[in-house]
Design an enzyme around this catalytic site. Sequence first.
Site, PDB file in Angstrom:
ATOM      1  N   LYS A 137       0.833  -1.202   0.000  1.00  0.00           N
ATOM      2  CA  LYS A 137       0.000   0.000   0.000  1.00  0.00           C
ATOM      3  C   LYS A 137       0.868   1.253   0.000  1.00  0.00           C
ATOM      4  CE  LYS A 137      -3.811   2.043   2.734  1.00  0.00           C
ATOM      5  NZ  LYS A 137      -4.670   1.832   3.930  1.00  0.00           N
ATOM      6  N   SER A 156      -9.458   1.849   3.075  1.00  0.00           N
ATOM      7  CA  SER A 156      -8.596   2.612   2.191  1.00  0.00           C
ATOM      8  C   SER A 156      -7.546   1.768   1.474  1.00  0.00           C
ATOM      9  CB  SER A 156      -7.892   3.714   2.984  1.00  0.00           C
ATOM     10  OG  SER A 156      -7.033   3.150   3.960  1.00  0.00           O
ATOM     11  N   SER A 181      -9.869  -0.470   7.275  1.00  0.00           N
ATOM     12  CA  SER A 181      -9.302  -0.338   5.931  1.00  0.00           C
ATOM     13  C   SER A 181      -8.662  -1.585   5.365  1.00  0.00           C
ATOM     14  CB  SER A 181      -8.289   0.817   5.903  1.00  0.00           C
ATOM     15  OG  SER A 181      -8.947   2.046   6.039  1.00  0.00           O
TER      16      SER A 181
END
Length: 409
Positions: free
Chosen positions: A45, A122, A146
Amino acid sequence: MNQATAPIPEPWKRLRDLGALAPGGDFALEPTGAGPLNGLTFAVKDLYDIAGRVTGGGNPDWLRTHQPAKVHAASVTRLLAAGARAIGKTVTDELAFSLNGQNFHYGTPRNSAAPDRIPGGSSSGSAAAVAGGACDFALGTDTGGSVRIPAALNGIFGIRPSHGTVDDRGVMALARSHDTVGWFARSADLLARVGGVLLPPDGGEDAPFGEVYLARDAWALADPAVAAALAPAREKAISAIGPAIDMTLAADCGGLSAWRTAFRFLQMREIWAEHGAWIECEKPRFGPEIAERFAMSKEAAARTDSGEAELRRTITRRLDDMLSADGILIVPTAADIAPLKSMSAADSAGFRDRTLSLTCIAGLARLPQVTLPAGLVQGAPVGLSLIARHGRDRALLALAARLAPEVCL
């Protein structure tokens, strides 16, 4: 050109095809050692530092105003040393401040399980990378859901570890008392293997799990079709673990809506403390929903605490006592299936509020939570979550691996 001499495709090409490749994410890192993850690939990420690359945080102005990292994030270093190969960086919602997975600047990664629906955020790009087969596992972060939410919406496995158990050096913060390093995989066994590299040994009691708690108020938040789809997996989990105790989790301290409100206030205050100075200085361009949330965070920071911190302490004590050494809380991971990409603002807010009322349970109490793909509604995946006492992460992953053949799709 025959197959033997054909060039090896760029390792991040599949990330790009899935809409999951972050700006500047087109790189590969070879393993630095050998170990339990030999031959496996992972994506990262865009909140994790990679030496020589700017950590972009899902926002062009953040990317523009920060310098390249000098060293890899600690978790990336450990995975490389265990034999895994990194194949690139993945898209995140702006500064990780959303559960939708729709980035205003960089687009929406593909939900391979339900292409007309959002992937959840996210950690949207990392979830899309795993679900779409671009890599074996991927790193995300989980502050308010997330990892757990995109794992459920994409039909894969995910973990939010106990707060503070995984080394988060080199990971961009959102709200420090809630942030965790998390990860995704397509099997519970691999989820546990990654945990074997990243997690410390479990602390305290090592008794097998033997008691299940079913919170009526948590299950009432789920859409009836979701609850019905998860019921068979839930009952199989109960049969495998031990007797079930029906109870109401939050009735005598405001209900789960009050827990969610406290969570959001505490989180937003921390978010503004973390990023407010940069926002005021740089005046970055955010997508409309993200801009609104940062404005709310500024307002929250100006308010005095109205008992939210004390409620968090009460919740933490309650769950620690309830789960003790052998208890498991089973809840729906999300309140509904992934919303359509074309959802209205009202539908988005409704999904977020109901789902945050579920994810805030582990978030407020800093507990480990694993989500397993356990059902389908209208062809879209739904997830079942297992929550254990703080510090029982490895035992929780082992339990998920034992249950997966029985309860998962």
